[in-house]
Design an enzyme around this catalytic site. Structure first.
Site, mmCIF file in Angstrom:
data_model
loop_
_atom_site.group_PDB
_atom_site.id
_atom_site.type_symbol
_atom_site.label_atom_id
_atom_site.label_comp_id
_atom_site.label_asym_id
_atom_site.label_seq_id
_atom_site.Cartn_x
_atom_site.Cartn_y
_atom_site.Cartn_z
ATOM 1 N N ASP A 124 0.855 -1.183 0.000
ATOM 2 C CA ASP A 124 0.000 0.000 0.000
ATOM 3 C C ASP A 124 0.896 1.239 0.000
ATOM 4 O O ASP A 124 2.038 1.195 0.465
ATOM 5 C CB ASP A 124 -0.889 0.021 1.243
ATOM 6 C CG ASP A 124 -1.930 -1.086 1.241
ATOM 7 O OD1 ASP A 124 -2.472 -1.380 0.167
ATOM 8 O OD2 ASP A 124 -2.205 -1.633 2.320
ATOM 9 N N ASP A 142 -7.186 -1.372 -4.344
ATOM 10 C CA ASP A 142 -8.226 -1.041 -3.378
ATOM 11 C C ASP A 142 -9.175 0.015 -3.933
ATOM 12 O O ASP A 142 -10.390 -0.042 -3.717
ATOM 13 C CB ASP A 142 -7.598 -0.533 -2.079
ATOM 14 C CG ASP A 142 -6.714 -1.558 -1.406
ATOM 15 O OD1 ASP A 142 -6.944 -2.769 -1.588
ATOM 16 O OD2 ASP A 142 -5.776 -1.149 -0.691
#
Length: 167
Positions: A124, A142
């Protein structure tokens, strides 16, 4: 010719999921190559690039469970991906909010499962914050999953009922 074969089904749109996967993997590669773990780089007010690793699911759910969750979430993503491919095979080959939504969720799920298989974690790097409050760090996969889920909700609860009323 059957209505649900590859040539006439929405499976022909899966190229869009592939674009999402490539974009996701490219941005994660750039983040890992250029960022230092945990050190934010300011992009604009309320947005940093911050390299982080997620060993669990959304919001690091089950991240500290000893490793079994890697295979559980990877397997779950593969099952969901197979269901999404089946769903696409049942839809006509036309661009709709439903088809876009399925492809976005599919591309995002596969993008994150690639990370789980290769590294045992999801990379991330998008760090959104307001003041001292930081949202969970996330990635392109995401974002795709979230937008795709929104499109599926829009399609199922607003667009399809509207089409039935007009028919």
């Amino acid at each position: 010719m059957s209505e649900n074969n590859l040539s006439s089904s929405a499976l022909k749109t899966v190229w869009f999921a592939v674009v999402v996967i490539v974009l996701d993997q490219m941005t994660k590669y750039i983040a890992v190559s250029n960022l230092t773990f945990g050190e934010p780089v300011a992009v604009m007010p309320n947005l940093n690039w911050t390299l982080a690793y997620n060993y669990g699911a959304a919001f690091s759910f089950l991240a500290d469970m000893g490793g079994w969750q890697r295979w559980f979430f990877a397997g779950l993503a593969l099952v969901v991906s197979a269901i999404l491919m089946f769903w696409l095979s049942k839809l006509p080959n036309k661009i709709t909010a439903e088809v876009w939504g399925i492809n976005l969720v599919l591309g995002g799920a596969v993008g994150n499962v690639i990370d789980r298989f290769i590294a045992g974690r999801v990379t991330d790097f998008v760090d959104f914050y307001i003041g001292s409050w930081h949202y969970a760090t996330f990635n392109v996969a995401d974002i795709a999953i979230t937008i795709g889920a929104g499109l599926l909700i829009l399609s199922e609860f607003i667009l399809k009922p509207r089409e039935k009323k007009l028919a």
